[in-house]
Enzyme design. Structure first.
Site, PDB file in Angstrom:
ATOM      1  N   ASP A   1       0.826  -1.208   0.000  1.00 16.04           N
ATOM      2  CA  ASP A   1       0.000   0.000   0.000  1.00 16.04           C
ATOM      3  C   ASP A   1       0.865   1.265   0.000  1.00 16.04           C
ATOM      4  O   ASP A   1       2.101   1.194   0.020  1.00 16.04           O
ATOM      5  CB  ASP A   1      -0.929  -0.071   1.227  1.00 16.04           C
TER       6      ASP A   1
ATOM      7  N   ASP B   1     -10.271   3.543  -3.283  1.00 14.55           N
ATOM      8  CA  ASP B   1     -10.935   2.315  -2.839  1.00 14.55           C
ATOM      9  C   ASP B   1     -12.350   2.174  -3.386  1.00 14.55           C
ATOM     10  O   ASP B   1     -13.093   3.143  -3.492  1.00 14.55           O
ATOM     11  CB  ASP B   1     -10.996   2.281  -1.305  1.00 14.55           C
TER      12      ASP B   1
HETATM   13  C1  GLA Z   1      -6.008   1.337   1.515  1.00 13.54           C
HETATM   14  C2  GLA Z   1      -6.171   0.320   0.391  1.00 13.54           C
HETATM   15  C3  GLA Z   1      -7.302  -0.631   0.754  1.00 13.54           C
HETATM   16  C4  GLA Z   1      -6.984  -1.331   2.068  1.00 13.54           C
HETATM   17  C5  GLA Z   1      -6.745  -0.293   3.163  1.00 13.54           C
HETATM   18  C6  GLA Z   1      -6.217  -0.915   4.429  1.00 13.54           C
HETATM   19  O1  GLA Z   1      -7.109   2.171   1.617  1.00 13.54           O
HETATM   20  O2  GLA Z   1      -6.447   0.968  -0.820  1.00 13.54           O
HETATM   21  O3  GLA Z   1      -7.492  -1.589  -0.276  1.00 13.54           O
HETATM   22  O4  GLA Z   1      -5.835  -2.133   1.899  1.00 13.54           O
HETATM   23  O5  GLA Z   1      -5.798   0.687   2.754  1.00 13.54           O
HETATM   24  O6  GLA Z   1      -5.992   0.028   5.442  1.00 13.54           O
END
Ligand code: GLA
Length: 403
Positions: free
Chosen positions: A162, A217
């Site tokens: 990430d 997301d």
């Molecule tokens: C980010 C990623 C998500 C998830 C969260 C976890 O937002 O894009 O897919 O992994 O972090 O905290």
């Protein structure tokens, strides 16, 4: 003097290339000919804890899901990676080694990985290129090689990496560093790049990892944006134009599936699944596999749609026609057939036709037509196919030249 002239010549030759360098790609010292690890020749399939369980993930949940991946038929349909997303971490130990949260994962990661492997599944984990993960756990910045070695010793087969708390880090460089660290372990580890499309990863990530997120997301909604979260239609519109960048071993990732999480209708979930398959997207289920409804199971286990996603040609399909809220999508398949998706984004039923011209075929070509949601062959067609499509729905066809 000669050396000076040679230097000048070299600079003159390099100047046009430098002038074209994209300002988002400020890692010119990286080898432009590097290649990724050769894994994921078809889009990865599996399950990830985040969409359903977020930071409440624990060992019992992961074991229960792993069992259900087998008993439901998910594993045998191709969903092999069981990935623990954020919040599994404990602190680093005195030597800086990352540990698992002892309350949530009392048996430890090695034992959990062994269990997952014993079920014929593969084990995935999550970290972050910054100081902390998005959930505030320790990130891998400054510990890349050490963490990669730890993951390999646990038996990790997949790393999602990430982009929170990365400050001014250069994305290409940060991801290349972890890719090198993973490779140095000697273990096959699929590398999932998650920087939300911020630094145009489609331009550099194919040399570094196997899949890269193209958007913020997903959330369990048909359309719209809510702060950092994006609905399915919104993600589709961002991911669609990137189709030329996908291929075997390197995939655009429009984020994990929301099918079965309760925020959309079954028709919308069928559209969600169909579009991911048309876009050759990773199919990472994000629901509670151990408690899914028969309708959810029928969507995730539609092998004819999965076959479109997993087609060995590895072409990402795209929109070839749109008018108002009606769309036609085409994905070329190995052997010359086409997957064709009629998508109705509107609120009323719509008649949608796909002319052979949209498929790059002459109008006279006769073809066999199979409906991939009804699981039946339709009448042969020449020139076009046409169907009435439900609101927020799809008709998905496999069309193959042949009398
Ligand atoms: C980010 C990623 C998500 C998830 C969260 C976890 O937002 O894009 O897919 O992994 O972090 O905290």
């Amino acid at each position: 003097m000669r050396a000076l002239i040679a230097l000048l010549l070299a600079w003159l030759l390099a100047a046009p290339a430098l002038a074209q360098t994209d300002p988002n790609r400020l890692a010119p010292h990286l080898d432009p000919n590097r290649t990724a690890n050769g894994l994921a020749q078809t889009p990865p399939m599996g399950w990830n804890s985040w969409n359903k369980f977020a930071c409440n993930v624990n060992e019992a949940i992961v074991r229960r899901v792993a069992d259900a991946m087998v008993s439901s038929g998910m594993r045998d349909a191709g969903y092999v990676y069981v990935v623990i997303d954020d919040c599994w971490h404990g602190p680093r130990d005195a030597e800086g080694n990352i540990t698992a949260d002892r309350e949530r994962f009392p048996s430890g990661m090695r034992a959990l990985a062994d269990y997952i492997h014993s079920q014929g599944l593969k084990f995935g984990i999550y970290s972050d290129a910054g100081r902390t993960t998005c959930g505030g756990r320790p990130g891998s910045q400054g510990h890349e090689y050490q963490d990669a070695r730890t993951y390999a010793s646990w038996g990790v087969d997949y790393l999602k990496y990430d982009w929170c708390a990365t400050g001014t880090r250069n994305a290409e460089e940060a991801y290349a560093l972890m890719a090198d660290a993973l490779r140095a372990t000697g273990r096959d580890i699929v590398f999932s790049i998650c920087e939300w499309g911020n630094n145009q990863p489609w331009l550099w990530a194919p040399r570094i990892g196997n899949l890269w997120r193209t958007t913020g997301d997903i959330y369990d909604h048909w359309d719209g944006v809510d702060r950092w979260q994006h609905g399915v239609m919104n993600i589709v519109d961002s991911n669609e134009p990137l189709w030329p960048f996908a291929g075997p071993g390197h995939w655009n990732d429009p984020d994990m599936l929301e099918i079965g999480n309760g925020g959309m209708s079954d028709s919308e979930y069928r559209a969600h699944f169909s579009l991911w398959a048309m876009m050759a997207a990773p199919l990472i289920a994000g629901n509670d596999i151990a408690a899914m409804s028969p309708a959810t199971r029928d969507i995730l286990l539609n092998r004819e749609v999965i076959a479109v996603d997993q087609d060995r040609l590895g072409a990402q399909g795209h929109r070839t026609w749109r008018q108002g809220t009606s769309e036609v999508w085409v994905k070329p398949l190995a052997g010359g057939a086409r997957a064709v998706l009629l998508l109705n984004r509107g609120e009323a039923p719509a008649e949608i036709a796909a002319d052979w011209a949209l498929l790059d075929w002459p109008a006279s070509l006769r073809a066999r037509v199979r409906d991939l949601w009804q699981h039946r062959d339709l009448a042969r067609a020449a020139g076009r196919v046409r169907a009435t499509v439900a609101p927020h729905g799809v008709v998905m066809l496999r069309i193959e030249p042949g009398a």
